[in-house]
Design an enzyme around this catalytic site. Structure first.
Site, PDB file in Angstrom:
ATOM      1  N   SER A   7     -21.174   0.845 -23.002  1.00 25.78           N
ATOM      2  CA  SER A   7     -20.695  -0.802 -23.675  1.00 25.78           C
ATOM      3  C   SER A   7     -20.154  -0.878 -24.933  1.00 25.78           C
ATOM      4  O   SER A   7     -21.055  -0.537 -25.177  1.00 25.78           O
ATOM      5  CB  SER A   7     -22.005  -1.874 -23.883  1.00 25.78           C
ATOM      6  OG  SER A   7     -22.101  -3.007 -23.975  1.00 25.78           O
ATOM      7  N   HIS A  32     -18.100  -1.198 -19.935  1.00 28.03           N
ATOM      8  CA  HIS A  32     -18.737  -2.457 -19.508  1.00 28.03           C
ATOM      9  C   HIS A  32     -17.906  -3.138 -20.294  1.00 28.03           C
ATOM     10  O   HIS A  32     -18.278  -2.755 -22.141  1.00 28.03           O
ATOM     11  CB  HIS A  32     -20.558  -1.815 -19.721  1.00 28.03           C
ATOM     12  CG  HIS A  32     -21.036  -3.619 -18.819  1.00 28.03           C
ATOM     13  ND1 HIS A  32     -21.575  -3.404 -18.206  1.00 28.03           N
ATOM     14  CD2 HIS A  32     -21.823  -3.626 -19.879  1.00 28.03           C
ATOM     15  CE1 HIS A  32     -22.629  -4.787 -18.093  1.00 28.03           C
ATOM     16  NE2 HIS A  32     -22.725  -4.758 -19.296  1.00 28.03           N
ATOM     17  N   ASP A  34     -18.968  -6.994 -22.649  1.00 27.15           N
ATOM     18  CA  ASP A  34     -20.057  -8.074 -22.813  1.00 27.15           C
ATOM     19  C   ASP A  34     -19.105  -8.876 -23.531  1.00 27.15           C
ATOM     20  O   ASP A  34     -18.920  -9.090 -24.257  1.00 27.15           O
ATOM     21  CB  ASP A  34     -20.978  -7.505 -23.469  1.00 27.15           C
ATOM     22  CG  ASP A  34     -21.984  -6.417 -22.582  1.00 27.15           C
ATOM     23  OD1 ASP A  34     -22.130  -4.939 -23.349  1.00 27.15           O
ATOM     24  OD2 ASP A  34     -22.379  -6.519 -21.905  1.00 27.15           O
ATOM     25  N   MET A  36     -19.848 -12.878 -24.126  1.00 24.52           N
ATOM     26  CA  MET A  36     -20.532 -13.918 -24.861  1.00 24.52           C
ATOM     27  C   MET A  36     -20.030 -15.099 -25.676  1.00 24.52           C
ATOM     28  O   MET A  36     -19.269 -14.932 -25.955  1.00 24.52           O
ATOM     29  CB  MET A  36     -21.825 -13.440 -25.953  1.00 24.52           C
ATOM     30  CG  MET A  36     -22.644 -11.551 -25.364  1.00 24.52           C
ATOM     31  SD  MET A  36     -23.489 -11.148 -26.741  1.00 24.52           S
ATOM     32  CE  MET A  36     -24.383  -9.467 -25.473  1.00 24.52           C
ATOM     33  N   HIS A  65     -19.180  -8.717 -18.535  1.00 18.55           N
ATOM     34  CA  HIS A  65     -19.987  -8.881 -17.704  1.00 18.55           C
ATOM     35  C   HIS A  65     -20.149 -10.338 -18.284  1.00 18.55           C
ATOM     36  O   HIS A  65     -20.818 -10.410 -19.403  1.00 18.55           O
ATOM     37  CB  HIS A  65     -21.125  -8.095 -18.729  1.00 18.55           C
ATOM     38  CG  HIS A  65     -22.862  -8.749 -18.508  1.00 18.55           C
ATOM     39  ND1 HIS A  65     -23.636  -8.011 -19.417  1.00 18.55           N
ATOM     40  CD2 HIS A  65     -23.270  -9.688 -17.414  1.00 18.55           C
ATOM     41  CE1 HIS A  65     -25.457  -8.525 -18.818  1.00 18.55           C
ATOM     42  NE2 HIS A  65     -25.016  -9.268 -18.316  1.00 18.55           N
ATOM     43  N   MET A  67     -22.193 -12.634 -19.272  1.00 15.60           N
ATOM     44  CA  MET A  67     -23.113 -13.816 -20.695  1.00 15.60           C
ATOM     45  C   MET A  67     -22.813 -14.722 -21.381  1.00 15.60           C
ATOM     46  O   MET A  67     -23.040 -15.521 -22.308  1.00 15.60           O
ATOM     47  CB  MET A  67     -23.606 -12.817 -21.586  1.00 15.60           C
ATOM     48  CG  MET A  67     -24.736 -11.705 -21.272  1.00 15.60           C
ATOM     49  SD  MET A  67     -25.184 -10.757 -21.939  1.00 15.60           S
ATOM     50  CE  MET A  67     -23.842  -9.776 -21.854  1.00 15.60           C
ATOM     51  N   MET A 136     -31.078  -6.835 -16.234  1.00 17.04           N
ATOM     52  CA  MET A 136     -31.203  -7.309 -18.315  1.00 17.04           C
ATOM     53  C   MET A 136     -32.539  -6.028 -18.254  1.00 17.04           C
ATOM     54  O   MET A 136     -34.016  -6.614 -17.178  1.00 17.04           O
ATOM     55  CB  MET A 136     -30.807  -8.403 -18.467  1.00 17.04           C
ATOM     56  CG  MET A 136     -29.812  -9.340 -18.282  1.00 17.04           C
ATOM     57  SD  MET A 136     -28.157  -7.950 -18.493  1.00 17.04           S
ATOM     58  CE  MET A 136     -28.926  -7.959 -20.576  1.00 17.04           C
ATOM     59  N   GLY A 141     -27.654 -10.668 -25.678  1.00 18.21           N
ATOM     60  CA  GLY A 141     -27.268 -11.042 -26.865  1.00 18.21           C
ATOM     61  C   GLY A 141     -26.962 -10.131 -27.135  1.00 18.21           C
ATOM     62  O   GLY A 141     -26.274 -10.283 -28.682  1.00 18.21           O
ATOM     63  N   PHE A 142     -27.780  -8.812 -27.341  1.00 19.08           N
ATOM     64  CA  PHE A 142     -26.990  -7.773 -28.958  1.00 19.08           C
ATOM     65  C   PHE A 142     -27.814  -6.605 -27.781  1.00 19.08           C
ATOM     66  O   PHE A 142     -28.050  -6.165 -27.352  1.00 19.08           O
ATOM     67  CB  PHE A 142     -28.196  -8.601 -29.678  1.00 19.08           C
ATOM     68  CG  PHE A 142     -28.336  -9.505 -30.434  1.00 19.08           C
ATOM     69  CD1 PHE A 142     -29.414 -10.414 -30.126  1.00 19.08           C
ATOM     70  CD2 PHE A 142     -27.254  -9.676 -31.144  1.00 19.08           C
ATOM     71  CE1 PHE A 142     -29.186 -11.686 -30.572  1.00 19.08           C
ATOM     72  CE2 PHE A 142     -27.218 -10.996 -31.908  1.00 19.08           C
ATOM     73  CZ  PHE A 142     -28.045 -11.821 -31.783  1.00 19.08           C
ATOM     74  N   GLY A 143     -26.385  -5.278 -28.686  1.00 18.40           N
ATOM     75  CA  GLY A 143     -27.160  -4.034 -28.200  1.00 18.40           C
ATOM     76  C   GLY A 143     -27.462  -4.032 -29.068  1.00 18.40           C
ATOM     77  O   GLY A 143     -28.368  -4.510 -29.899  1.00 18.40           O
ATOM     78  N   GLY A 144     -28.210  -2.326 -29.228  1.00 14.77           N
ATOM     79  CA  GLY A 144     -29.567  -1.738 -30.032  1.00 14.77           C
ATOM     80  C   GLY A 144     -30.631  -2.078 -29.909  1.00 14.77           C
ATOM     81  O   GLY A 144     -32.056  -1.733 -30.569  1.00 14.77           O
ATOM     82  N   ASP A 174     -29.185  -2.888 -17.467  1.00 18.62           N
ATOM     83  CA  ASP A 174     -27.886  -3.412 -19.039  1.00 18.62           C
ATOM     84  C   ASP A 174     -29.278  -3.875 -20.063  1.00 18.62           C
ATOM     85  O   ASP A 174     -30.054  -4.856 -20.151  1.00 18.62           O
ATOM     86  CB  ASP A 174     -27.573  -4.022 -18.028  1.00 18.62           C
ATOM     87  CG  ASP A 174     -26.402  -4.686 -19.161  1.00 18.62           C
ATOM     88  OD1 ASP A 174     -26.041  -5.472 -19.624  1.00 18.62           O
ATOM     89  OD2 ASP A 174     -26.393  -3.572 -20.458  1.00 18.62           O
ATOM     90  N   GLY A 175     -28.987  -2.484 -21.009  1.00 21.82           N
ATOM     91  CA  GLY A 175     -30.034  -2.154 -22.287  1.00 21.82           C
ATOM     92  C   GLY A 175     -30.426  -1.905 -22.511  1.00 21.82           C
ATOM     93  O   GLY A 175     -31.854  -1.521 -21.691  1.00 21.82           O
ATOM     94  N   GLY A 176     -30.917  -1.417 -24.003  1.00 26.11           N
ATOM     95  CA  GLY A 176     -31.561   0.029 -23.815  1.00 26.11           C
ATOM     96  C   GLY A 176     -31.969   1.415 -23.318  1.00 26.11           C
ATOM     97  O   GLY A 176     -32.815   1.747 -24.024  1.00 26.11           O
ATOM     98  N   GLY A 196     -24.769   1.337 -24.590  1.00 24.29           N
ATOM     99  CA  GLY A 196     -24.001   0.993 -25.435  1.00 24.29           C
ATOM    100  C   GLY A 196     -24.363   1.741 -26.312  1.00 24.29           C
ATOM    101  O   GLY A 196     -23.664   2.932 -27.169  1.00 24.29           O
ATOM    102  N   SER A 197     -25.432   1.208 -28.002  1.00 26.24           N
ATOM    103  CA  SER A 197     -25.843   1.825 -28.713  1.00 26.24           C
ATOM    104  C   SER A 197     -26.432   3.361 -28.584  1.00 26.24           C
ATOM    105  O   SER A 197     -25.530   4.616 -29.798  1.00 26.24           O
ATOM    106  CB  SER A 197     -26.873   1.588 -29.847  1.00 26.24           C
ATOM    107  OG  SER A 197     -28.146   1.086 -28.592  1.00 26.24           O
TER     108      SER A 197
HETATM  109  C1  DX5 Z   1     -26.966  -7.187 -24.045  1.00 27.18           C
HETATM  110  C2  DX5 Z   1     -25.927  -6.043 -22.978  1.00 27.18           C
HETATM  111  C3  DX5 Z   1     -25.584  -5.048 -23.301  1.00 27.18           C
HETATM  112  C4  DX5 Z   1     -26.064  -4.080 -24.190  1.00 27.18           C
HETATM  113  C5  DX5 Z   1     -26.243  -2.788 -24.569  1.00 27.18           C
HETATM  114  O1  DX5 Z   1     -26.942  -8.835 -23.254  1.00 27.18           O
HETATM  115  O2  DX5 Z   1     -25.637  -6.431 -21.957  1.00 27.18           O
HETATM  116  O3  DX5 Z   1     -25.128  -4.035 -22.260  1.00 27.18           O
HETATM  117  O4  DX5 Z   1     -24.210  -4.401 -24.543  1.00 27.18           O
HETATM  118  O5  DX5 Z   1     -26.060  -1.570 -25.797  1.00 27.18           O
HETATM  119  P1  DX5 Z   1     -27.325  -1.363 -25.118  1.00 27.18           P
HETATM  120  O6  DX5 Z   1     -27.565   0.100 -24.648  1.00 27.18           O
HETATM  121  O7  DX5 Z   1     -27.419  -0.923 -27.036  1.00 27.18           O
HETATM  122  O8  DX5 Z   1     -28.984  -1.775 -25.411  1.00 27.18           O
HETATM  123 ZN    ZN Z   2     -24.322  -6.662 -20.597  1.00 26.06          ZN
END
Ligand code: DX5
Ligand code: ZN
Length: 220
Positions: A7, A32, A34, A36, A65, A67, A136, A141-144, A174-176, A196-197
């Site tokens: 991402s 990917h 994102d 938003m 994706h 959102m 999800m 809404g956010f990475g990390g 998707d996420g974490g 992502g992160s």
């Molecule tokens: C969150 C996004 C994810 C996120 C993944 O709303 O849909 O794709 O950016 O980032 P990490 O891997 O850092 O959670």
């Molecule tokens: Zn995503």
């Protein structure tokens, strides 16, 4: 083997091109993106212009994706920008079946994303129409953010549900996701991991991708 889709949300946008090239060098399967709108999620990211710019520099599948609320209004724009897969949120669609058809008519593969609190059973009547389910594993809404452990159980429930259909339905998480949890995610039945992160942090992107790829293959 589970696919890895980075991402770009946590990329350094001042050198997006080189970060994506580094991730490709590490060995990724798709990108990917994102999107938003600041309404469906409390953050604003980017739109079709950025997707079109990335389209010009990679041959990989662009996994968009959405959102956003009223995603049906933007399907053609993202398809024209070069999206190969468009995922919409179940929670953002009044007419989910119709929107799925519109994504297919636009020539894209279609995914439906579920927030952590949404049960997989809501997709029972559309599973035969879609290519992918996005679970999800953070609140969008956010990475990390930290991975929500409940997701492992949800992957298993979805795998059982998808098992009733002959066609392959990808299960994307998707996420974490990171090197410490990707093996259990793959083991539970997920086929694609969005990362992502854990890839675009300050260290070496190429090595990050390879570390996650190796971790995914660990036998539990
Ligand atoms: C969150 C996004 C994810 C996120 C993944 O709303 O849909 O794709 O950016 O980032 P990490 O891997 O850092 O959670
Ligand atoms: Zn995503």
């Amino acid at each position: 083997m589970i696919q890895i889709a980075p991402s770009i949300l946590t990329c350094n946008f001042l050198h997006l091109e080189q970060d994506i090239k580094a991730a490709e060098q590490g060995g990724i399967d798709a990108i990917h993106l994102d999107v938003m709108d600041g309404v469906f999620v409390p953050n604003i990211s980017f739109g079709p212009l950025v997707v079109a710019a990335i389209r010009k520099q990679t041959k990989l599948l662009l996994d968009v994706h959405l959102m956003i609320v009223q995603p049906e209004k933007y399907i053609q724009q993202f398809a024209n920008a070069g999206a190969g897969m468009i995922s919409i949120h179940y929670e953002a669609c009044t007419h989910l079946h119709r929107t799925i058809q519109e994504i297919k008519q636009a020539g894209c593969k279609v995914g439906v994303a579920l927030n952590p609190a949404t049960s997989v059973s809501v997709l029972e009547n559309v599973l035969s129409e879609i290519d992918m389910v996005v679970l999800m594993s953070v609140n969008p809404g956010f990475g990390g953010q930290a991975f929500i452990p409940l997701t492992i159980q949800k992957i298993k429930q979805l795998k059982t549900l998808c098992g009733q259909y002959q066609k392959t339905i990808d299960i994307q998480i998707d996420g974490g996701v990171n090197a410490t949890n990707i093996a259990s995610i793959a083991n539970a039945g997920a086929t694609i991991a969005v990362v992502g992160s854990a890839i675009f942090n300050e260290k070496n992107i190429v090595e990050n991708v390879q570390q996650i790829r190796n971790a995914a293959e660990l036998k539990l």
